[in-house]
Design an enzyme around this catalytic site. Sequence first.
Site, PDB file in Angstrom:
ATOM      1  N   GLY A   1     -18.054  18.328  -9.785  1.00 40.23           N
ATOM      2  CA  GLY A   1     -18.898  18.059 -11.018  1.00 40.23           C
ATOM      3  C   GLY A   1     -18.751  19.001 -12.685  1.00 40.23           C
ATOM      4  O   GLY A   1     -20.168  19.384 -12.753  1.00 40.23           O
TER       5      GLY A   1
ATOM      6  N   HIS B   1     -11.323   9.517 -18.005  1.00 45.23           N
ATOM      7  CA  HIS B   1     -10.119   9.681 -17.681  1.00 45.23           C
ATOM      8  C   HIS B   1      -9.563  10.071 -17.968  1.00 45.23           C
ATOM      9  O   HIS B   1      -9.588  10.961 -18.761  1.00 45.23           O
ATOM     10  CB  HIS B   1      -9.476   8.156 -17.733  1.00 45.23           C
ATOM     11  CG  HIS B   1      -7.992   7.760 -16.869  1.00 45.23           C
ATOM     12  ND1 HIS B   1      -8.180   7.529 -15.865  1.00 45.23           N
ATOM     13  CD2 HIS B   1      -7.439   7.979 -17.147  1.00 45.23           C
ATOM     14  CE1 HIS B   1      -7.303   7.792 -15.565  1.00 45.23           C
ATOM     15  NE2 HIS B   1      -5.759   8.057 -16.464  1.00 45.23           N
TER      16      HIS B   1
ATOM     17  N   ASP C   1      -9.469   1.477 -15.319  1.00 41.62           N
ATOM     18  CA  ASP C   1      -9.295   1.824 -16.594  1.00 41.62           C
ATOM     19  C   ASP C   1      -9.047   1.051 -17.767  1.00 41.62           C
ATOM     20  O   ASP C   1      -8.270   1.260 -18.571  1.00 41.62           O
ATOM     21  CB  ASP C   1      -8.021   2.958 -16.663  1.00 41.62           C
ATOM     22  CG  ASP C   1      -8.702   3.997 -15.181  1.00 41.62           C
ATOM     23  OD1 ASP C   1      -9.793   4.246 -15.102  1.00 41.62           O
ATOM     24  OD2 ASP C   1      -7.830   4.532 -14.749  1.00 41.62           O
TER      25      ASP C   1
ATOM     26  N   GLN D   1     -11.027  21.703 -20.707  1.00 38.23           N
ATOM     27  CA  GLN D   1     -11.697  22.140 -21.018  1.00 38.23           C
ATOM     28  C   GLN D   1     -11.907  22.068 -22.088  1.00 38.23           C
ATOM     29  O   GLN D   1     -12.526  22.164 -23.414  1.00 38.23           O
ATOM     30  CB  GLN D   1     -11.009  23.933 -21.559  1.00 38.23           C
ATOM     31  CG  GLN D   1     -11.662  24.258 -19.717  1.00 38.23           C
ATOM     32  CD  GLN D   1     -10.426  25.641 -19.964  1.00 38.23           C
ATOM     33  OE1 GLN D   1      -8.920  25.749 -19.948  1.00 38.23           O
ATOM     34  NE2 GLN D   1     -11.228  26.673 -18.449  1.00 38.23           N
TER      35      GLN D   1
ATOM     36  N   GLU E   1     -12.051  16.686 -21.951  1.00 34.73           N
ATOM     37  CA  GLU E   1     -13.121  15.882 -21.220  1.00 34.73           C
ATOM     38  C   GLU E   1     -14.604  16.499 -21.432  1.00 34.73           C
ATOM     39  O   GLU E   1     -15.341  15.916 -21.621  1.00 34.73           O
ATOM     40  CB  GLU E   1     -12.399  15.754 -19.408  1.00 34.73           C
ATOM     41  CG  GLU E   1     -11.301  15.243 -19.038  1.00 34.73           C
ATOM     42  CD  GLU E   1     -11.253  15.268 -17.785  1.00 34.73           C
ATOM     43  OE1 GLU E   1     -12.237  15.423 -16.906  1.00 34.73           O
ATOM     44  OE2 GLU E   1      -9.830  15.349 -17.154  1.00 34.73           O
TER      45      GLU E   1
HETATM   46  C1  GAR Z   1     -11.440  14.707 -13.971  1.00 34.73           C
HETATM   47  O1  GAR Z   1     -10.799  15.067 -14.364  1.00 34.73           O
HETATM   48  C2  GAR Z   1     -11.823  13.007 -13.980  1.00 34.73           C
HETATM   49  O2  GAR Z   1     -11.033  12.867 -15.505  1.00 34.73           O
HETATM   50  C3  GAR Z   1     -11.353  12.840 -12.953  1.00 34.73           C
HETATM   51  O3  GAR Z   1     -11.752  13.286 -11.536  1.00 34.73           O
HETATM   52  C4  GAR Z   1     -11.876  14.960 -12.286  1.00 34.73           C
HETATM   53  C5  GAR Z   1     -13.208  15.543 -11.370  1.00 34.73           C
HETATM   54  O4  GAR Z   1     -14.035  16.747 -11.770  1.00 34.73           O
HETATM   55  N1  GAR Z   1     -11.414  11.476 -13.267  1.00 34.73           N
HETATM   56  C6  GAR Z   1     -10.342  10.688 -12.605  1.00 34.73           C
HETATM   57  O5  GAR Z   1      -8.904  10.465 -12.568  1.00 34.73           O
HETATM   58  C7  GAR Z   1     -10.898   9.314 -13.025  1.00 34.73           C
HETATM   59  N2  GAR Z   1     -10.081   7.864 -13.022  1.00 34.73           N
HETATM   60  P1  GAR Z   1     -15.235  16.938 -12.138  1.00 34.73           P
HETATM   61  O6  GAR Z   1     -15.333  16.440 -11.044  1.00 34.73           O
HETATM   62  O7  GAR Z   1     -14.795  18.516 -11.913  1.00 34.73           O
HETATM   63  O8  GAR Z   1     -16.466  16.326 -13.327  1.00 34.73           O
END
Ligand code: GAR
Length: 200
Positions: free
Chosen positions: A12, A110, A151, A178, A181
């Site tokens: 999260g 993504h 996607d 960092q 995203e």
């Molecule tokens: C993130 O890196 C997000 O981009 C990826 O999962 C991670 C979740 O991290 N999503 C995917 O790969 C979707 N295809 P978080 O729970 O710390 O936000």
Amino acid sequence: MLKILVCVSGGGTNLQAIIEKQAAGELGDTKIVRVISNNANAYALERARNAGIEGVCVSPKAYESREDFHKAFLSAIDEAAPDLIVLAGFLVVIPKEVIQKYRNRIINIHPSLIPAFCGTGYYGLKVHEAALERGVKVTGATVHFVDEGTDTGPIILQKAVYVCEGDTPQELQLRVMQEAEWEILPGAIRLIAEGKVQLG
Ligand code: GAR
């Protein structure tokens, strides 16, 4: 006011970035009304609790069939009546019913520059492993609308991140989070809240 529902599966950190930018007044007229996790142990649910946001778990494991899970997932969304659904590391395929009902109101983050390293099987660390395996020198992240494909929906924002010599998948994942995203996901929400995103 734009009511936001966030779907999560794990740590999260993207949810946290949204919570913090929202608290700092950087997301315009928005409110996070509910967090849904498919995983009861997701730390993201703890982050929601700490921020005073309602967190609910809707796990496929709790239902006899995929259909029953889809119904429960749709009800958990409908109850919150969101204007925008944000997939922030949500690793469950979104049911067709939800895509149809909330068309152009679901966005996803993504961890690559789509169309590279995306589609079925590319999620989480696997995306960064594939990028390092291919030897790309630049990767990044993408926020896009969610359609029936994996996607494949219209792109809203992207940000590039350099790969460094000797990066492990974990190091690259953290740098992409960092530098890209945690910036573009709240950024896309802000643009939507301000009415600045239009689909052609
Ligand atoms: C993130 O890196 C997000 O981009 C990826 O999962 C991670 C979740 O991290 N999503 C995917 O790969 C979707 N295809 P978080 O729970 O710390 O936000």
